[in-house]
Design a protein around this motif. Structure first.
Motif, PDB file in Angstrom:
ATOM      1  N   ALA A  11       0.833  -1.207   0.000  1.00 34.63           N
ATOM      2  CA  ALA A  11       0.000   0.000   0.000  1.00 34.63           C
ATOM      3  C   ALA A  11       0.865   1.253   0.000  1.00 34.63           C
ATOM      4  N   SER A  12       1.962   1.228   0.752  1.00 32.56           N
ATOM      5  CA  SER A  12       2.838   2.399   0.783  1.00 32.56           C
ATOM      6  C   SER A  12       3.490   2.618  -0.585  1.00 32.56           C
ATOM      7  N   ALA A  13       3.785   1.533  -1.304  1.00 32.47           N
ATOM      8  CA  ALA A  13       4.357   1.674  -2.651  1.00 32.47           C
ATOM      9  C   ALA A  13       3.339   2.283  -3.602  1.00 32.47           C
ATOM     10  N   VAL A  14       2.094   1.861  -3.490  1.00 32.08           N
ATOM     11  CA  VAL A  14       1.040   2.410  -4.346  1.00 32.08           C
ATOM     12  C   VAL A  14       0.827   3.888  -4.041  1.00 32.08           C
ATOM     13  N   LEU A  15       0.877   4.244  -2.769  1.00 34.50           N
ATOM     14  CA  LEU A  15       0.659   5.630  -2.369  1.00 34.50           C
ATOM     15  C   LEU A  15       1.885   6.505  -2.616  1.00 34.50           C
ATOM     16  N   GLY A  16       3.039   5.876  -2.805  1.00 34.01           N
ATOM     17  CA  GLY A  16       4.261   6.636  -3.046  1.00 34.01           C
ATOM     18  C   GLY A  16       4.820   7.273  -1.794  1.00 34.01           C
ATOM     19  N   VAL A  17       4.630   6.606  -0.656  1.00 30.76           N
ATOM     20  CA  VAL A  17       5.147   7.113   0.614  1.00 30.76           C
ATOM     21  C   VAL A  17       5.980   6.019   1.274  1.00 30.76           C
ATOM     22  N   ALA A  18       6.738   6.391   2.265  1.00 34.33           N
ATOM     23  CA  ALA A  18       7.530   5.412   3.004  1.00 34.33           C
ATOM     24  C   ALA A  18       6.594   4.546   3.857  1.00 34.33           C
ATOM     25  N   PRO A  19       6.910   3.262   3.998  1.00 35.98           N
ATOM     26  CA  PRO A  19       6.072   2.401   4.836  1.00 35.98           C
ATOM     27  C   PRO A  19       5.911   2.942   6.255  1.00 35.98           C
ATOM     28  N   GLN A  23       2.534   3.552   8.325  1.00 27.44           N
ATOM     29  CA  GLN A  23       2.407   2.892   9.626  1.00 27.44           C
ATOM     30  C   GLN A  23       2.081   3.910  10.718  1.00 27.44           C
ATOM     31  N   ASN A  24       2.663   5.109  10.629  1.00 26.85           N
ATOM     32  CA  ASN A  24       2.359   6.150  11.615  1.00 26.85           C
ATOM     33  C   ASN A  24       0.893   6.560  11.555  1.00 26.85           C
ATOM     34  N   LEU A  25       0.320   6.651  10.355  1.00 29.27           N
ATOM     35  CA  LEU A  25      -1.099   6.997  10.245  1.00 29.27           C
ATOM     36  C   LEU A  25      -1.971   5.913  10.883  1.00 29.27           C
ATOM     37  N   VAL A 107     -10.890  14.994  -5.003  1.00 32.56           N
ATOM     38  CA  VAL A 107     -10.976  13.566  -4.733  1.00 32.56           C
ATOM     39  C   VAL A 107     -10.950  12.734  -6.011  1.00 32.56           C
ATOM     40  N   ARG A 108     -11.543  13.196  -7.067  1.00 29.61           N
ATOM     41  CA  ARG A 108     -11.550  12.422  -8.317  1.00 29.61           C
ATOM     42  C   ARG A 108     -10.133  12.306  -8.881  1.00 29.61           C
ATOM     43  N   ASP A 109      -9.385  13.400  -8.861  1.00 28.66           N
ATOM     44  CA  ASP A 109      -8.007  13.355  -9.344  1.00 28.66           C
ATOM     45  C   ASP A 109      -7.147  12.425  -8.494  1.00 28.66           C
ATOM     46  N   LEU A 110      -7.345  12.478  -7.179  1.00 30.90           N
ATOM     47  CA  LEU A 110      -6.581  11.601  -6.290  1.00 30.90           C
ATOM     48  C   LEU A 110      -6.951  10.138  -6.523  1.00 30.90           C
ATOM     49  N   ALA A 111      -8.243   9.859  -6.756  1.00 38.10           N
ATOM     50  CA  ALA A 111      -8.676   8.478  -7.015  1.00 38.10           C
ATOM     51  C   ALA A 111      -8.102   7.978  -8.343  1.00 38.10           C
ATOM     52  N   ASN A 112      -8.083   8.830  -9.371  1.00 37.56           N
ATOM     53  CA  ASN A 112      -7.498   8.435 -10.653  1.00 37.56           C
ATOM     54  C   ASN A 112      -6.001   8.170 -10.523  1.00 37.56           C
ATOM     55  N   GLU A 113      -5.318   9.020  -9.764  1.00 34.15           N
ATOM     56  CA  GLU A 113      -3.891   8.849  -9.511  1.00 34.15           C
ATOM     57  C   GLU A 113      -3.634   7.514  -8.813  1.00 34.15           C
ATOM     58  N   LEU A 114      -4.497   7.187  -7.862  1.00 30.88           N
ATOM     59  CA  LEU A 114      -4.379   5.939  -7.116  1.00 30.88           C
ATOM     60  C   LEU A 114      -4.594   4.733  -8.026  1.00 30.88           C
ATOM     61  N   ASN A 115      -5.585   4.809  -8.907  1.00 30.21           N
ATOM     62  CA  ASN A 115      -5.847   3.706  -9.835  1.00 30.21           C
ATOM     63  C   ASN A 115      -4.665   3.460 -10.769  1.00 30.21           C
ATOM     64  N   GLU A 116      -3.973   4.522 -11.157  1.00 26.67           N
ATOM     65  CA  GLU A 116      -2.802   4.372 -12.007  1.00 26.67           C
ATOM     66  C   GLU A 116      -1.651   3.702 -11.258  1.00 26.67           C
ATOM     67  N   GLN A 117      -1.585   3.905  -9.948  1.00 26.17           N
ATOM     68  CA  GLN A 117      -0.477   3.377  -9.153  1.00 26.17           C
ATOM     69  C   GLN A 117      -0.702   1.959  -8.638  1.00 26.17           C
ATOM     70  N   ILE A 118      -1.937   1.461  -8.661  1.00 27.90           N
ATOM     71  CA  ILE A 118      -2.232   0.143  -8.095  1.00 27.90           C
ATOM     72  C   ILE A 118      -1.411  -0.978  -8.742  1.00 27.90           C
ATOM     73  N   PRO A 119      -1.151  -0.961 -10.053  1.00 27.05           N
ATOM     74  CA  PRO A 119      -0.316  -2.039 -10.621  1.00 27.05           C
ATOM     75  C   PRO A 119       1.091  -2.121 -10.028  1.00 27.05           C
ATOM     76  N   THR A 120       1.593  -1.042  -9.435  1.00 26.69           N
ATOM     77  CA  THR A 120       2.932  -1.102  -8.838  1.00 26.69           C
ATOM     78  C   THR A 120       2.972  -1.981  -7.604  1.00 26.69           C
ATOM     79  N   ALA A 121       1.822  -2.333  -7.043  1.00 24.69           N
ATOM     80  CA  ALA A 121       1.801  -3.198  -5.864  1.00 24.69           C
ATOM     81  C   ALA A 121       2.358  -4.576  -6.183  1.00 24.69           C
ATOM     82  N   ALA A 122       2.190  -5.030  -7.428  1.00 21.35           N
ATOM     83  CA  ALA A 122       2.698  -6.345  -7.811  1.00 21.35           C
ATOM     84  C   ALA A 122       4.225  -6.370  -7.795  1.00 21.35           C
ATOM     85  N   VAL A 123       4.853  -5.230  -8.042  1.00 24.73           N
ATOM     86  CA  VAL A 123       6.310  -5.161  -8.046  1.00 24.73           C
ATOM     87  C   VAL A 123       6.862  -5.316  -6.636  1.00 24.73           C
ATOM     88  N   TYR A 124       6.147  -4.766  -5.662  1.00 22.50           N
ATOM     89  CA  TYR A 124       6.599  -4.794  -4.276  1.00 22.50           C
ATOM     90  C   TYR A 124       6.063  -6.035  -3.590  1.00 22.50           C
TER      91      TYR A 124
END
Length: 185
Positions: A11-19, A23-25, A107-124
């Protein structure tokens, strides 16, 4: 949009933040992921809440207490309302009945950005700590050789300047503007 369930590191890889940031959130109860077998699981809805929380934190420098209040307000909305809205407005009414503060979130832009990043979860792959997978030394050596070829002709001072510039760019404060509101009183 397909439903996903990701572990914290994915999830942190998809969001583009450090794990650790994600975890702090969770630790400060800004986000409340489901927990199975002592592992936190993030679904689409929670990923969007996390994306919005990081957006607010980066834009406003909001404290975890305020982020937790915003996240609770977001979790009360229906999936349909969140997916169809272009912007979400969060209003915070201070004590003593003063005029509320309103923040618009794209929110729509953030959701679209998130959908584009979801495939990166397979890499991690969320590999357990400890043993390295077989062939990791060869892969690491191959990657270093490729990086050395890409860096031929680059001096150490150029690398240091690039790192310094990147770090300085991360420290910039958000732009805050003041203008008339679209609403009339």
């Amino acid at each position: 949009m397909e439903t996903v369930e990701l572990k914290l590191k994915q999830a942190s890889a998809v969001l583009g933040v450090a794990p650790k940031d994600l975890q702090n959130l969770v630790q400060f109860k800004v986000l409340r992921p489901s927990r199975r077998d002592s592992i936190y699981w993030f679904d689409n809805r929670l990923l969007l809440e996390a994306k919005i929380a990081f957006y607010l934190r980066d834009s406003l420098g909001t404290s975890t207490d305020v982020l937790a209040l915003f996240a609770r307000a977001l979790s009360s909305l229906t999936e349909e309302h969140v997916s169809k809205a272009r912007y979400l407005s969060l209003r915070s009414r201070p004590a003593k009945g003063r005029e509320p503060i309103e923040v618009r979130i794209p929110v729509r832009d953030l959701a679209n950005e998130l959908n584009e990043q979801i495939p990166t979860a397979a890499v991690y792959q969320d590999l357990p700590r400890g043993r390295k997978r077989s062939g990791w030394k060869r892969e690491f050596t191959r990657t270093l050789k490729a990086a050395a070829k890409d860096l031929s002709g680059v001096t150490e001072s150029q690398i240091a300047d690039a790192i310094r510039g990147f770090r300085a760019g991360k420290k910039t404060l958000p732009e805050i503007t003041i203008g008339p509101s679209n609403k009339t009183a």
